[in-house]
Design a protein around this motif. Structure first.
Motif, mmCIF file in Angstrom:
data_model
loop_
_atom_site.group_PDB
_atom_site.id
_atom_site.type_symbol
_atom_site.label_atom_id
_atom_site.label_comp_id
_atom_site.label_asym_id
_atom_site.label_seq_id
_atom_site.Cartn_x
_atom_site.Cartn_y
_atom_site.Cartn_z
ATOM 1 N N SER A 30 -74.078 92.504 33.510
ATOM 2 C CA SER A 30 -73.513 93.598 34.291
ATOM 3 C C SER A 30 -74.212 93.726 35.649
ATOM 4 O O SER A 30 -73.562 93.898 36.683
ATOM 5 C CB SER A 30 -73.626 94.901 33.508
ATOM 6 O OG SER A 30 -73.163 95.982 34.269
ATOM 7 N N ASP A 31 -75.543 93.617 35.649
ATOM 8 C CA ASP A 31 -76.295 93.692 36.905
ATOM 9 C C ASP A 31 -75.930 92.531 37.835
ATOM 10 O O ASP A 31 -75.800 92.709 39.042
ATOM 11 C CB ASP A 31 -77.806 93.660 36.642
ATOM 12 C CG ASP A 31 -78.330 94.962 36.059
ATOM 13 O OD1 ASP A 31 -77.568 95.957 36.016
ATOM 14 O OD2 ASP A 31 -79.501 94.974 35.628
ATOM 15 N N MET A 32 -75.762 91.350 37.265
ATOM 16 C CA MET A 32 -75.399 90.192 38.090
ATOM 17 C C MET A 32 -74.016 90.383 38.707
ATOM 18 O O MET A 32 -73.806 90.102 39.893
ATOM 19 C CB MET A 32 -75.457 88.911 37.257
ATOM 20 C CG MET A 32 -76.871 88.544 36.815
ATOM 21 S SD MET A 32 -76.906 87.081 35.776
ATOM 22 C CE MET A 32 -76.520 85.808 36.998
ATOM 23 N N ILE B 162 -72.826 90.654 42.777
ATOM 24 C CA ILE B 162 -71.710 89.898 43.372
ATOM 25 C C ILE B 162 -70.695 90.866 43.985
ATOM 26 O O ILE B 162 -70.243 90.663 45.122
ATOM 27 C CB ILE B 162 -71.060 88.983 42.317
ATOM 28 C CG1 ILE B 162 -72.049 87.882 41.911
ATOM 29 C CG2 ILE B 162 -69.759 88.385 42.852
ATOM 30 C CD1 ILE B 162 -71.643 87.104 40.674
ATOM 31 N N ALA B 163 -70.371 91.918 43.263
ATOM 32 C CA ALA B 163 -69.399 92.906 43.760
ATOM 33 C C ALA B 163 -69.914 93.625 44.999
ATOM 34 O O ALA B 163 -69.165 93.854 45.948
ATOM 35 C CB ALA B 163 -69.065 93.909 42.662
ATOM 36 N N GLN B 164 -71.209 93.975 45.012
ATOM 37 C CA GLN B 164 -71.783 94.655 46.176
ATOM 38 C C GLN B 164 -71.738 93.772 47.419
ATOM 39 O O GLN B 164 -71.683 94.278 48.536
ATOM 40 C CB GLN B 164 -73.219 95.085 45.890
ATOM 41 C CG GLN B 164 -73.305 96.276 44.981
ATOM 42 C CD GLN B 164 -74.737 96.633 44.616
ATOM 43 O OE1 GLN B 164 -75.642 95.806 44.667
ATOM 44 N NE2 GLN B 164 -74.942 97.878 44.239
ATOM 45 N N SER C 159 -76.217 83.254 50.889
ATOM 46 C CA SER C 159 -77.572 82.820 50.532
ATOM 47 C C SER C 159 -78.411 83.994 50.046
ATOM 48 O O SER C 159 -79.161 83.882 49.068
ATOM 49 C CB SER C 159 -78.264 82.155 51.722
ATOM 50 O OG SER C 159 -77.632 80.947 52.034
ATOM 51 N N ALA C 160 -78.291 85.131 50.706
ATOM 52 C CA ALA C 160 -79.033 86.325 50.290
ATOM 53 C C ALA C 160 -78.545 86.801 48.921
ATOM 54 O O ALA C 160 -79.347 87.220 48.083
ATOM 55 C CB ALA C 160 -78.892 87.430 51.331
ATOM 56 N N MET C 161 -77.240 86.715 48.675
ATOM 57 C CA MET C 161 -76.693 87.110 47.382
ATOM 58 C C MET C 161 -77.251 86.204 46.277
ATOM 59 O O MET C 161 -77.675 86.681 45.219
ATOM 60 C CB MET C 161 -75.167 87.040 47.388
ATOM 61 C CG MET C 161 -74.536 87.368 46.043
ATOM 62 S SD MET C 161 -72.726 87.221 46.044
ATOM 63 C CE MET C 161 -72.527 85.445 46.238
#
Length: 148
Positions: A85-87, A91-93, A127-129
Motif C-alpha cells: 500500500s505504501d509503495m 507511485i500515486a503521489q 528517478s526520485a520516485m
C-alpha cells in the motif's frame, strides 16, 4: 545545493567506462532474444560473465521518461502489512498511472513484486520516485525491468 541524494548520477555516455557500456549491451541482447544465456551474450559483447554480474544491477541506459512511456518495475519486498500500500501511494503521489500489479506468495518472509506504470505528463521525477521506493523500509530491491 539542497535536495535529497537519490544515489543516482546522470552522466554522459562518453564518461562511462567501456565495461559498463558493455553490460548495457549484454542486457539489450538478452532482452531482445539475441542471446539465450548471459554467457552467450557476454561472449558476443566481449566481456566476462563476472564483469557482467558485478555491474548488472547498477547500470541501465537512460531514456527520457516522456508521457505515455510504460515502465515495468521488479521489487523484492518483506512480507509486512501495509508495505505494498505504501509503495502504491508513492507511485500515486508521483502521478504515475498503475497499470498492473503482480505479487508472489511470500516465501521466507519475502515476496516478488512486478508493477507496470504509465508515465503521464503530470508524473514527477521518475528517478526520485524510484529512489523513494527503494529506500522505503521493507523494500529490499527495486529495478526497472522494462520500458515501452
Amino acid at each position: 545545493m539542497s535536495g535529497k541524494n537519490t544515489g543516482y548520477y546522470l552522466i554522459r555516455k562518453r564518461a562511462v567506462p567501456e565495461v559498463l557500456q558493455k553490460v548495457v549491451e549484454v542486457n539489450k541482447l538478452l532482452a531482445s532474444g539475441g542471446a539465450k544465456t548471459v554467457n552467450e551474450a557476454a561472449e558476443k559483447i566481449g566481456i566476462s560473465r563476472s564483469s557482467y554480474y558485478k555491474f548488472k544491477d547498477d547500470i541501465e541506459e537512460f531514456h527520457d521518461s516522456s508521457a505515455g512511456t510504460t515502465l515495468t518495475l521488479f521489487a523484492e519486498i518483506n512480507d509486512e502489512t501495509g508495505l505494498l500500500s505504501d509503495m502504491l501511494r508513492i507511485i500515486a503521489q508521483n502521478k504515475a498511472n498503475i497499470l498492473t500489479i503482480h505479487q508472489s506468495i511470500p516465501l521466507n518472509g519475502v515476496a516478488s513484486l512486478s508493477i507496470s506504470i504509465q508515465i503521464t505528463e503530470d508524473t514527477g521525477n521518475v528517478s526520485a520516485m524510484l529512489a523513494e521506493l527503494e529506500h522505503r523500509s521493507g523494500v529490499r530491491k527495486v529495478k526497472v525491468t522494462g520500458r515501452e
